[in-house]
Scaffold this motif. Structure first.
Motif, short mmCIF file in Angstrom:
data_model
loop_
_atom_site.label_atom_id
_atom_site.label_comp_id
_atom_site.label_asym_id
_atom_site.label_seq_id
_atom_site.Cartn_x
_atom_site.Cartn_y
_atom_site.Cartn_z
N GLY A 1 53.41 32.96 99.77
CA GLY A 1 52.93 34.45 99.78
C GLY A 1 51.59 34.92 100.15
N ASN A 2 51.84 34.27 101.60
CA ASN A 2 50.65 34.71 102.36
C ASN A 2 51.69 34.70 103.63
OD1 ASN A 2 49.00 34.61 105.01
ND2 ASN A 2 47.34 34.14 103.43
N ALA A 3 51.86 36.25 104.05
CA ALA A 3 53.10 36.63 104.61
C ALA A 3 52.72 35.43 106.72
CB ALA A 3 52.75 37.83 105.27
N GLU A 4 51.22 35.65 106.59
CA GLU A 4 51.41 34.90 107.90
C GLU A 4 51.12 33.56 107.94
OE1 GLU A 4 46.69 34.08 110.80
OE2 GLU A 4 46.81 35.19 108.43
N LEU B 1 47.68 27.80 111.49
CA LEU B 1 47.51 27.77 110.08
C LEU B 1 45.50 27.43 110.36
CD1 LEU B 1 49.78 25.08 108.88
CD2 LEU B 1 49.12 27.51 107.87
N ARG B 2 44.83 26.97 110.80
CA ARG B 2 43.33 26.58 111.00
C ARG B 2 42.85 28.32 111.14
NH1 ARG B 2 43.12 23.38 116.00
NH2 ARG B 2 42.89 25.04 116.96
N ASP B 3 43.55 28.85 112.11
CA ASP B 3 43.00 30.24 112.21
C ASP B 3 42.99 31.30 110.63
OD1 ASP B 3 42.30 29.65 114.42
OD2 ASP B 3 43.89 31.11 115.71
N ALA B 4 44.36 30.32 110.14
CA ALA B 4 44.29 30.95 108.87
C ALA B 4 43.03 30.83 108.10
CB ALA B 4 46.20 31.33 108.32
#
Length: 104
Positions: free
Chosen positions: A44-47, A77-80
């Motif tokens: 559900g999270n585009a990034e 993923l870490r940045d998100a």
């Protein structure tokens, strides 16, 4: 005991003289990288979903190429996750600035 046919005798002789496993692999061509077929469920999270799709790139690489894909996805993923900790809110008071009095 029934008489052996010529084909059975040849097969037994080839199997006895071949190295273990050679008879099974002789007819199989070496395969290149193959997709694992692991499904990815959308979050559900585009990034995040784009990063998880990037994992599919590893399906077409040799194992030594996987690390670049995994590191790229891990970094994304870490940045998100880090971005989730950076929530908008009131600005933090400047160091040494007077504080509002506390009222009970």
């Amino acid at each position: 005991m029934p008489a052996e046919t010529e084909t059975e005798t040849e097969t037994e002789t080839e199997t006895e003289t071949a190295e273990p496993g050679a008879a099974r692999t002789a007819d199989v061509a070496p395969a290149g990288p193959q997709p694992l077929g692991v499904g990815r469920t959308p979050t559900g999270n585009a990034e995040v979903d784009a990063l998880l799709e990037r994992l599919g790139d590893a399906d077409h690489l040799t194992p030594d190429g996987h690390i670049e894909v995994y590191e790229d996805v891990h970094r994304g993923l870490r940045d998100a996750l880090t971005a989730l900790d950076t929530r908008p809110g009131p600005p933090a008071p400047a160091p040494g600035a007077p504080r509002a009095p506390h009222t009970p």
